[in-house]
Each structure stands twice: as structure tokens, then as C-alpha cells.
Design a protein around this motif. Sequence first.
Motif, PDB file in Angstrom:
ATOM      1  N   THR B 311       0.817  -1.211   0.000  1.00  0.00           N
ATOM      2  CA  THR B 311       0.000   0.000   0.000  1.00  0.00           C
ATOM      3  C   THR B 311       0.848   1.256   0.000  1.00  0.00           C
ATOM      4  O   THR B 311       0.555   2.212  -0.720  1.00  0.00           O
ATOM      5  CB  THR B 311      -0.926   0.012   1.224  1.00  0.00           C
ATOM      6  N   SER B 312       1.921   1.227   0.797  1.00  0.00           N
ATOM      7  CA  SER B 312       2.792   2.400   0.832  1.00  0.00           C
ATOM      8  C   SER B 312       3.377   2.674  -0.536  1.00  0.00           C
ATOM      9  O   SER B 312       3.494   3.820  -0.970  1.00  0.00           O
ATOM     10  CB  SER B 312       3.923   2.183   1.822  1.00  0.00           C
ATOM     11  N   LEU B 313       3.729   1.602  -1.235  1.00  0.00           N
ATOM     12  CA  LEU B 313       4.279   1.755  -2.572  1.00  0.00           C
ATOM     13  C   LEU B 313       3.265   2.393  -3.508  1.00  0.00           C
ATOM     14  O   LEU B 313       3.574   3.291  -4.282  1.00  0.00           O
ATOM     15  CB  LEU B 313       4.642   0.382  -3.119  1.00  0.00           C
ATOM     16  N   GLY B 382       4.491  12.992   5.670  1.00  0.00           N
ATOM     17  CA  GLY B 382       4.951  14.163   6.384  1.00  0.00           C
ATOM     18  C   GLY B 382       5.861  15.015   5.527  1.00  0.00           C
ATOM     19  O   GLY B 382       5.891  14.881   4.302  1.00  0.00           O
ATOM     20  N   ALA B 383       6.611  15.890   6.195  1.00  0.00           N
ATOM     21  CA  ALA B 383       7.528  16.777   5.477  1.00  0.00           C
ATOM     22  C   ALA B 383       8.590  15.973   4.732  1.00  0.00           C
ATOM     23  O   ALA B 383       9.050  16.374   3.660  1.00  0.00           O
ATOM     24  CB  ALA B 383       8.207  17.730   6.461  1.00  0.00           C
ATOM     25  N   LEU B 384       8.962  14.829   5.286  1.00  0.00           N
ATOM     26  CA  LEU B 384       9.987  14.001   4.650  1.00  0.00           C
ATOM     27  C   LEU B 384       9.558  13.596   3.237  1.00  0.00           C
ATOM     28  O   LEU B 384      10.373  13.612   2.310  1.00  0.00           O
ATOM     29  CB  LEU B 384      10.247  12.759   5.507  1.00  0.00           C
ATOM     30  N   SER B 385       8.286  13.279   3.076  1.00  0.00           N
ATOM     31  CA  SER B 385       7.795  12.905   1.748  1.00  0.00           C
ATOM     32  C   SER B 385       8.016  14.032   0.765  1.00  0.00           C
ATOM     33  O   SER B 385       8.462  13.820  -0.367  1.00  0.00           O
ATOM     34  CB  SER B 385       6.305  12.562   1.802  1.00  0.00           C
ATOM     35  N   VAL B 450       8.256   5.846   1.107  1.00  0.00           N
ATOM     36  CA  VAL B 450       7.694   4.611   1.652  1.00  0.00           C
ATOM     37  C   VAL B 450       8.009   4.502   3.137  1.00  0.00           C
ATOM     38  O   VAL B 450       7.136   4.187   3.947  1.00  0.00           O
ATOM     39  CB  VAL B 450       8.243   3.389   0.889  1.00  0.00           C
ATOM     40  N   PHE B 451       9.242   4.810   3.505  1.00  0.00           N
ATOM     41  CA  PHE B 451       9.616   4.800   4.920  1.00  0.00           C
ATOM     42  C   PHE B 451       8.742   5.770   5.708  1.00  0.00           C
ATOM     43  O   PHE B 451       8.252   5.456   6.788  1.00  0.00           O
ATOM     44  CB  PHE B 451      11.083   5.206   5.092  1.00  0.00           C
ATOM     45  N   ASP B 452       8.551   6.952   5.125  1.00  0.00           N
ATOM     46  CA  ASP B 452       7.769   7.985   5.803  1.00  0.00           C
ATOM     47  C   ASP B 452       6.336   7.503   6.020  1.00  0.00           C
ATOM     48  O   ASP B 452       5.761   7.675   7.093  1.00  0.00           O
ATOM     49  CB  ASP B 452       7.791   9.264   4.960  1.00  0.00           C
ATOM     50  N   LEU B 453       5.766   6.885   4.987  1.00  0.00           N
ATOM     51  CA  LEU B 453       4.382   6.417   5.098  1.00  0.00           C
ATOM     52  C   LEU B 453       4.263   5.270   6.091  1.00  0.00           C
ATOM     53  O   LEU B 453       3.241   5.093   6.741  1.00  0.00           O
ATOM     54  CB  LEU B 453       3.858   5.971   3.732  1.00  0.00           C
ATOM     55  N   GLN B 454       5.334   4.492   6.217  1.00  0.00           N
ATOM     56  CA  GLN B 454       5.314   3.400   7.183  1.00  0.00           C
ATOM     57  C   GLN B 454       5.595   3.892   8.581  1.00  0.00           C
ATOM     58  O   GLN B 454       5.496   3.132   9.540  1.00  0.00           O
ATOM     59  CB  GLN B 454       6.366   2.352   6.828  1.00  0.00           C
TER      60      GLN B 454
END
Lengths: 348, 700
Positions: B311-313, B382-385, B450-454
Motif C-alpha cells: 500500500t505504501s508503494l 509528512g515533510a519528509l515525503s 515509503v519509509f515515511d508512510l510506514q
Amino acid sequence: MDSRLTIAGRELAGLRAEKTILLAIGIQLFIATFSSFLVVGLVSMYDPGALDGAEIEVAAAGDAVDDLERAASEVPGASVTPYEDADAARSAFDRNAADAVVVTTRTESGRVSAAVTAPDSTVETTVIVVQLRELLRTYELNERDARASYLEESPLPLPDRSDTSPYFTFTYTVLIPLLVFLPVFISGSLIVDSITEELDQGTMELLRVAPVTLAEIVDGKAAAAIGIAPGQALLWLLLLEANGTSVANVGPILALMTALTTLVVAVAVGIAAVAPDRQAAQLLYSVAVLVLFGGATAMAGGPANAVARLAIDSAGATTGVLVVAYAGIAAAAYLGVRRVVAVEGFGR
Amino acid sequence: MIDGFRRVGRRLAVGVRRVLRVARWESARASGGVDRRTLAAGVALLLVAGGVVGVGVATGVAGLDVDQDVYRVGVDAESPYSEAIEDAPSLRPVAAGTASLGDSADAVVVTVVEPGSGADGSIDAADVEEVVVRASDTRKGEAAAASVREAVESHNERLMRAEPNRTAAFPVVVTLRYVGRTTPLDGGATLGGSDGGTGGSGGQSAGGTDATDSDGDGSGTDADDTGADESSATDSNGDADADGPSGDERTSGGSDETDGDGSATDAPDTTDDGAGSDDDGGFAVPSIGGAAFGADTVGSPGSITPPFPFTSLLLAFAFLVPMNFLIQAYGSSILDERTNRRGEPLLVTPLSPAEIVAGKTLPYAAAAAVVTSLIALLVGGGALSVVAVAPVAATFLGATFVGAMFARSFKELTFVTVGVSVLLTTYAFVPAIFTNVTPVALVSPLTLVVFDLQGEAVSAGEVLFSTAPMAVGAALLFGLGLGVYREEDMFSQKPVTRKFLDALAVRLSAVPVGGGRGVAIPGRKRLRALGSVAFLTACTIPFVFVAELLAVAVLFALPVTVSIPVLLVTIAFIEEVAKSIGLYAGFERGVFERTDRVALAVGLASGTGFFLAEKATAVVQAVGLTELFLGRAAFADVSGFSGLPPIALAALFFAPLVLHVAATSAASVGASRGRTAYALALTLATLGHAAYNVGVVSLG
């Protein structure tokens, strides 16, 4: 007729001079290679059989461990070693003697509770979890069988496992439709550019003073755009054939894709005629194609599914009817747009 | 000193004001280009399509089943299996009596019933003693037989979900935890908490709703796991809130590929048997970070999903979609300047080309930033995305800018735009698939998304490693395009290759020769000329890196015996071209004199520049790319030097320098003699380089 051929020839010469068609084929090849790479990569992650003889070692404990061992004997790729208690199993896991820990406990409610511990963040985790799922599902089936008398409907017995490659279905249902339809979109985009460019640079006026009608101009341009599509699709199908993927019904597939190309080209001509400039025309064209194909694919018996069924040789009479219907719609759409353009001209 | 600062500041302010003026003009023009009518038509089309598809999905007519009816299975109408076959979208039932295997059917279901039963025509499921699937002896037959088994499995799963006796239907409840091997474990916690199965199992993994049940499990997980786990625990907590009562349901969102019955996840909820509503919830609410590492799952065995950030992908992909529309508009705008000499008035103003391009790009970059932020808000990033997507957007724009500067017509631009989209999308997307598998995934900034969403923590170093190369690449692309933002290139119909050479040659300057008496002209001018050669070559490094990665990825599927030799030659070729193409441009455009002395000098400079830049990128070692065998072949000369005596070490360290200089000098001499000689010399240099690579690989 002659003037149409001249216009079509001029279009093709332009494409050849800019070598854009080579770029287009390169892009398609890239997409095909990469989607295959993707699937090969994903499958080797998901299908433990693809990794040679991947077998996981499960440390088991708890009071229902015998049944788990019985289930493991039915599942290829997983073996269970019983331990005295959960701590012993856990320490085996910690010193890498086991890939996972399963602690099975019978609860008062009559169920079996399985507490599974799998390693975190390693490449093998996916493989381990896939194998564990297989093991536990077999276990669940056995337990369910033992309780069958309490069930109102008994589950159907499963047929034996059979060996199959997971990319078989992918090749026919995703890769082939993708390769067949890419040239369709490219042709439509080409004709949008061709017409808006002539309008933009004023060369359409020059063409108008030549002894050709507007309908003939449209015909010539459309013929060039539609003509290059089936060749590309055929190229892909031959390439797949050479790679050992046999494609059935090549003729009907090409007929279907030519019909769709005609439809898309008709839409593209219509958009190029009404849009104020190239930017707007391309934007509208992208949206329209997205809508057209998204909608058609979502419907039962959409073009992607029709191509898949034809290629895999599961086509019935309905698929044949579908091909004829698409051809009819495409012809009607093209003739309609051609007539409107011939009467109204390119409106700007 | 202060005066100097003030002057610089004033110039900067003027520049900014000019850029903004162009940007204002460009955005006014762009919004005029796509007029209201077009926009309305587009929106209307989308709405209609969305409505039709929505209604279709709601009424069950439509479904994205591309594999619908691809296998034909012979089954008797009264067989209990006919229902299972009919319910599977990929299977089409045909009457078993008339079906002939391999011709009108790919598989036939044959049931063996207990004697005495089935006299009245219909067969009950309980009477089936054995079932055999006879399939045609082809790959299609095998695939059909496997699909039949899957269909029966999901049919059983559906039957069991309707059972009133939940305990008998789903006798096994699985609690899945991911634990690092180094972590000391609190064994009692897991055992103690696993006697659930009565309503509490749903909220267990969320860890926030454990007020209702007495499991020590949820809290135990939080206590003894690592930071990454904790953050994903909070993630699944929010998820559980969105989904409703069962926290384990998020697995149903991400499991549609691997298991046909993902919606079986709500099985263990004895108190909650609203299967229908759960299905909808799982479909409508995209579960962010579903089935990530560290996220525990509870449910029946069928509900276990392998850790894959599906899903994150998918959500990360949503960031890339608007880019494709953006670059279409941007490319059109740049090419518009070039057709019919429309951009000429702008060129004669006191504005510099860099200011014009910056101004023209600014509105699109701003649009990308706004759209990215909106998407991030929508999908919960977040901001990272946003930070991670920024270099991707810049590269999209940069590549399109170069394409629009080189293209001769709209048709050519269309293909360039499509090419840019495809290449960059795959480059950003494919590594991100391997997010949780290997650190190499970080070459794509999308991995950060993806990391951010996870909800996983990312270090500053990782962010830098992931975004910096692409940002540099984007800057270099703009630099390349700016080189030809001048009258003689903008409004002429040169082939793409010649424009490309022009763009490179602009960055070079003539190398003065010492009058033929063997006395080199000392001094800055010569050094600066050679320095610019070295710098130009060094700038190709990011593109060489990308091209080599792509080569590795494409050749990945081939057997090693084929892929390694092909890869070694391909990589040698890529590097040789990168080192010598600038020199060829210099000779062709008459920047360099066509003498052997100059050729050798620039060859030396180019080889050195490449060597230095390559050493600077030795970071590939740090991310463990060299662990892969193919990676080792590609980047061999930066690794594997340990355990050798110092002299050998020094020799090995400088061996690549000698190689690069020698090969490039040869290619350079060829380049100074014209096109055919260049092609020949390039082939020779490539072969020599490949031979060296083979030596290094066999040595390592």
C-alpha cells in the motif's frame, strides 16, 4: 486516393527523419524489459520454489505440537522440530538454529492459539513468512477436519497441488495487453502533434491551397498513424514467440488493436480540431485516453481482457463478437469525426 | 568589504526580481494556454469516467479483473465444485460432458463420490470422497489446475465465514510477531497473552485498544522491540481507528495478490461477524504501512501477509502521477519559445538565459511543490515525503527542459516526454519496491516516501544519500540545457546529436599549445582549459552511475554466465563514452585544435577528472551494493583492497587512474581525427577497459 498516399508518405518521412519511431520502440522495449524484471524479482521474493529448495526450520513448542508436526509432513519446504518449552524454542531461534518459532497452545474455548515469531528485517523474512503461512493453513485444514461434525456445511476436499509458473498468467493478462496497446497510444499522440503543429506553424494553410480536400488530409494523416501501429504490435508478439511464449489468434489480436488505434486516432483528430493549442490538445488527449481505457478495462470484457483471452487461446464466440463490435465502433467514430472536420474545418 | 557584500546583494535582488517577473509572465501565459473550456472539458471527462466506473464497481458489473475467464474448466452443473469455479473470476465453467481437454477446456474437475449417494442428481459436499483435476499437458493446463485449487480454497474460506460455529470453522488463531535476533526476549509475555480468541484479538496489535482485553502481548511488544517497531505500532494504531473494530484488518488491503481470500482476516472476531461491512472497509480505506516489518498481525492463517509495503508503494506512486502532466505543460511551454522564433524578444532583453529559464521553470516547480504537499496531506505523509519528492520533480523538469531544447518538433518532444516519464518513473519506483529488503533501495528518493508512510525513522545521512545524487543530476541537466539556450541553437533545426555536442562544447574552452617547440605555455589559461575538461567529465558521473545501475537491473534476469561478460563490456562502454564524448564535441565544434598534443592533453585531463569523481563516489561501498555479485562486477574498482601489502595497495589504487587516462587518451586521439576514427578508437578503449574489468573481477 493518390493525394492521401502522398500525405501519408510525407508523415512517415517526417517520422523517419527525426528517428522518433526508433525512440518509441526503444521506450516500449524498456517498459517490457522492466515489467518483466519487476515480476521476476517479485516472484523470486514470493515464490520460495523459485529459490532452489528453500526449506525453513521451525522450532515448535506447546501442547499442540504433534499436530503441527503432522501438518509439516504434508507441506514441502517446512520442517518442524519440537522443543520442550517456549524458552527452549526461543533460544534455538536466537542462536540461528531455527528460522521461526511457533508456540501452539490449546485454549479453553476449543481453539488452538499459535504464537509465531519471525525474524525482523532480513531478506529471508518474506520467504519464511510465506512458508509459515502454508504450514499454518495446512494445520488449520487438519484441525477443521477434526471438528467437521460441528460444521453445518463441510468444506470441499482440495485437489492436489500442481506445479505452475506464476508468471504464466502475468505474461498473458498484463504483459501482452500492455505491449499491444502501447503503440495505440503512441499513434494517437502522434496525430495530435502532427495536426496541431501544422496549425501552429501555418503549414496547414499551405496544404489547404493544394488541390486536396480536408477529408483527404485527415485520411492521409490518419492512415500513416494507424498504419504504423499493427507492425509494432506484431514485432512484440514475434519477439515473445521467439522467447517461447506462444501467442494464439495473432490475426484477431491485430485486428482488435487496429480497430482501437482507429478509435483513438479519431478521438485525437477530434481533439486536435477543437483544442486551442498543442498544450491543451495533448492534455485533453491524455485525459481522454486515460478515461477511455480506464473505463473500458474496468468493464467486463474490456479490450485488455479480450486481448488476454485471445492470446491465451480461451476466446469464445463472445470475444469474436467483441472484436467485430470494436471495429464497428471505431469505423463509425472515425467516419463521424472525419465528416465533422470536413464540414467545419479545423476550428481556431 | 561591506561595499562588496552590498553590491552582490543588490545584484542578487535584481536577479530575483527579474526571475519573478518572468515567472509571473509565464504563469499568466500558461493559465491562458489551457483555457477554462479545456479545463472544464477535462474535468467533465474525468467526472463522467469516475461516475461510470464507480457505479460499475458498486453494482458489481465492473471489476479490474484483467484475468477474467482466461481458463476454461470442465465441471458438471450438479457437482459441488461448479459454484467454486463460477465464483472465481479467472475461471469459466464449461459443461464437463461436452468439454474435450486441450480443445474446449484446459482442465476438468472429476469427483469421486461415496457409493450410494448422489442418486437424486445433486451431490452434497460431504459425499465427495476425492477430487481429481485433469489438466491438459501444457503450461496453460498447469496454470488452470493451480487456479482451480485456489478457487476451491477461497470457496471453502467463504463457506467457513458463514458458519455460525466460529471455533470449528477457524480453529487456529495466529499471532505473528517480528523480532530482531539480537533482542533479548520476554518469553512469558507472548505466551501469557495468547489465550485470546474472544473478541480481544482484533485490537491486540494496535496496542492502544488493549483496555478491553487482558493480553500482556500488546504491551510486551512495545516494551522490548526497537524504535522502528514502536513507530509502526503507532501507525497500525491509527489504522485500527480508521478501520473500525478489528485492527488486523489492514492486512486485507495489501494481500490481494498473494492470497485470494484476503477478506478472511476478520475471521477470529467471534463477536463481530459483519463480513460484508469489513470487506468494504478494507477496500475503501487504504491501509498505510500495512504489513510492514515490525507490524504484528493477528488472525487466521489465511490472513498472514508477507512483509511487503504494497500500500505504501501504491501511495508513493501517487506522487509520481501528477509529474507526467506537469512536464507535458512545461515541455510545451519551452518548445513554444522555440517555434516561429517566439522567444527572440526575450533573448534580446537584458535578462540572462539563466534568469529566463529560472523564471519559466519557477511556476512549474511551485505547482509541483503544491501538488506534492497536497498529496502528502491526503495520504498521510509528512515533510519528509515532500523533501524526498522534490529532487524527483526537479529531475523530471530538468530532463524535460533538455528534451524540449533538443527536440525539433512537437512530435519529437512527445516521445522525449514519454521517454523521460518512463525512465524516471522506473528509476524512482523500482528500487522502492525493495524498500525493506536491501539498503540499495535508497538510491531512489521514493524509498524515503515509503519509509515515511510506514512511519519508520530515517537518518539524515540516508536522506542525503537518497536525495543528493538526484538533485545534482537535475542541476546538471539544467546546466546542459542552458548551454544551448542561445539564438543559434534555439531556432535552428539541428539533429538532436548535434545539439547535444553543442551543449557540451559550450562548457569547454580552447587549449593553447606551446608553439611546437616543446615548451609548454605555463599559466592559468591552459590549466583552466584542462580543468574545464576534467570538470565536464566529472559531471557525467551521476549519469554514468544511473546508466550502470540500469544495466545491472536489466541484465539481472539473465543467467550469470551471460550477464557478467555483457555487463563488463557494457559498463566499460558507458564509462568510455562518458569520458570521451565531451572531447569529441570539443574537436567537432572546433574548440580544440586537431593535434595529437592537444588530444593527449585533454585525454589526460578527462581521465583524471573521471578518476577523481569516481573515487569521490566510493560511497556505493557504504551502502553495501558491492555485496551483490553483479554489484561487485559493476563497481569492482572501489572495493576489495583489504589484506594486501601497501605497495600493491597503492598500485591497485592508482591502476584505475592509469587505465582511465590511457583509454581516454586513445579515444581522444581518435576523436581528433573525425567520426570514423573516433568510433574505432572508442571500440578499442572499451575493449581494453573491459579486459581490465575482467582482470579485476577474477582477481577479487
